[in-house]
Design an enzyme around this catalytic site. Sequence first.
Site, PDB file in Angstrom:
ATOM      1  N   ASP A 195     -10.858   2.991   3.875  1.00  0.00           N
ATOM      2  CA  ASP A 195     -11.306   1.588   3.856  1.00  0.00           C
ATOM      3  C   ASP A 195     -12.819   1.504   3.630  1.00  0.00           C
ATOM      4  O   ASP A 195     -13.317   0.437   3.263  1.00  0.00           O
ATOM      5  CB  ASP A 195     -11.008   0.935   5.213  1.00  0.00           C
ATOM      6  CG  ASP A 195      -9.746   0.085   5.206  1.00  0.00           C
ATOM      7  OD1 ASP A 195      -9.415  -0.477   4.147  1.00  0.00           O
ATOM      8  OD2 ASP A 195      -9.114  -0.017   6.273  1.00  0.00           O
ATOM      9  N   GLN A 239      -4.592  -1.310   9.481  1.00  0.00           N
ATOM     10  CA  GLN A 239      -4.585  -2.660   8.917  1.00  0.00           C
ATOM     11  C   GLN A 239      -5.225  -3.656   9.883  1.00  0.00           C
ATOM     12  O   GLN A 239      -4.917  -3.672  11.078  1.00  0.00           O
ATOM     13  CB  GLN A 239      -3.129  -3.067   8.592  1.00  0.00           C
ATOM     14  CG  GLN A 239      -2.986  -4.396   7.874  1.00  0.00           C
ATOM     15  CD  GLN A 239      -3.565  -4.401   6.455  1.00  0.00           C
ATOM     16  OE1 GLN A 239      -3.632  -3.366   5.801  1.00  0.00           O
ATOM     17  NE2 GLN A 239      -3.963  -5.567   5.992  1.00  0.00           N
ATOM     18  N   LYS A 255       0.840  -1.206   0.000  1.00  0.00           N
ATOM     19  CA  LYS A 255       0.000   0.000   0.000  1.00  0.00           C
ATOM     20  C   LYS A 255       0.874   1.255   0.000  1.00  0.00           C
ATOM     21  O   LYS A 255       0.628   2.201  -0.740  1.00  0.00           O
ATOM     22  CB  LYS A 255      -0.951  -0.020   1.205  1.00  0.00           C
ATOM     23  CG  LYS A 255      -2.045  -1.073   1.058  1.00  0.00           C
ATOM     24  CD  LYS A 255      -2.820  -1.352   2.336  1.00  0.00           C
ATOM     25  CE  LYS A 255      -3.801  -2.512   2.111  1.00  0.00           C
ATOM     26  NZ  LYS A 255      -4.539  -2.932   3.308  1.00  0.00           N
TER      27      LYS A 255
HETATM   28  N1  GUN Z   1      -6.982  -6.667   6.146  1.00  0.00           N
HETATM   29  C1  GUN Z   1      -7.300  -7.405   5.063  1.00  0.00           C
HETATM   30  N2  GUN Z   1      -7.912  -6.647   4.118  1.00  0.00           N
HETATM   31  C2  GUN Z   1      -7.970  -5.397   4.627  1.00  0.00           C
HETATM   32  C3  GUN Z   1      -8.473  -4.176   4.122  1.00  0.00           C
HETATM   33  O1  GUN Z   1      -9.011  -4.086   3.012  1.00  0.00           O
HETATM   34  N3  GUN Z   1      -8.337  -3.103   4.947  1.00  0.00           N
HETATM   35  C4  GUN Z   1      -7.772  -3.186   6.184  1.00  0.00           C
HETATM   36  N4  GUN Z   1      -7.695  -2.079   6.924  1.00  0.00           N
HETATM   37  N5  GUN Z   1      -7.295  -4.315   6.680  1.00  0.00           N
HETATM   38  C5  GUN Z   1      -7.394  -5.408   5.903  1.00  0.00           C
END
Ligand code: GUN
Length: 320
Positions: free
Chosen positions: A140, A117, A73
């Site tokens: 998100d 995350q 990311k």
């Molecule tokens: N963990 C797995 N997929 C995601 C996501 O799309 N966003 C976040 N914040 N954590 C994750």
Amino acid sequence: MSQSSASPAAHDQIIRPSGAGAMLIDGRAAADRILQRVGTEAAALSAATGFRPGLAVVLVGENPASEVYVKSKGRAASACGFHSLQHTLSGATSEAELLDVVGRLNADASIHGILVQLPLPGPIDALKVIEAVAPDKDVDGFHPVNAGRLVVGDVGRALVPCTPAGALVLLKQTATALGVRLAGCEAVVVGRSNIVGKPMAQLLLAENCTVTIAHSRTRDLPVVVRRADIVVAAVGRPQMVRGDWLKPGAIVIDVGINRIAPSDAGKARLVGDVEFETALARAGAITPVPGGVGPMTIAMLMANTLTAACRAGGRPPPEF
Ligand code: GUN
């Protein structure tokens, strides 16, 4: 399945005859196109306003998969020309400390998108942390305010969860390529998570599909899947949706990414929630794993960050 050209009994139509082989939906190419566009639009925003979109990613603890995702990311954010920040906190971080970090990012005008995350270490209440993120920085799309905006059709102000948003981009592009109208299609979403299943169902409803959410307690899942023109599999169970359950010609969007151990001494491999080989022979179009929905998640995260930055700067965000 309804097609764009006038056709009788449109919803019973098969978009590709069974056995012809499904069209493969290239998520990497679609993600690259979106990332290119985000980069161009971010540069235009900077030129017009003097600020860059800013994304902060917060990682708590030492989950190896999360570390890989967070690094990707950050890399994508930098490649798009964003101001990119990562907070890496120890696994012993308390909920109060994490809430304090989120609060400071909420107040930081150089940050337009915040992502914490998941999963978080056991003692931390993930819902509490999600609710602490300012809704307009919630790239998100997990905050109840954004979930609610999606439900009531206020998509102009919502931030939509990245994986279902990416799945919808792939679905729309596939429907266009095949000359299929989404309106009136039977869509079955297998999985009811807050991250994928529920928002995916809302997005399909907004496209005027007739939507069923199936899950682990659904009775006779093969029969439910069999009636679907569109199947979105997001259950997190390797190859659970069998190819012979599919309606011939169905569009299959496989959100699953499951690592399965080899039967011999070979390497582990990634598989989706759909039994790919049998589905390939029966579907009209299908996303591969890897290379389908996966790359779209990060691309849509960048798109959401750009959207949040545009809104913060009082400028209309581009549509993806
Ligand atoms: N963990 C797995 N997929 C995601 C996501 O799309 N966003 C976040 N914040 N954590 C994750």
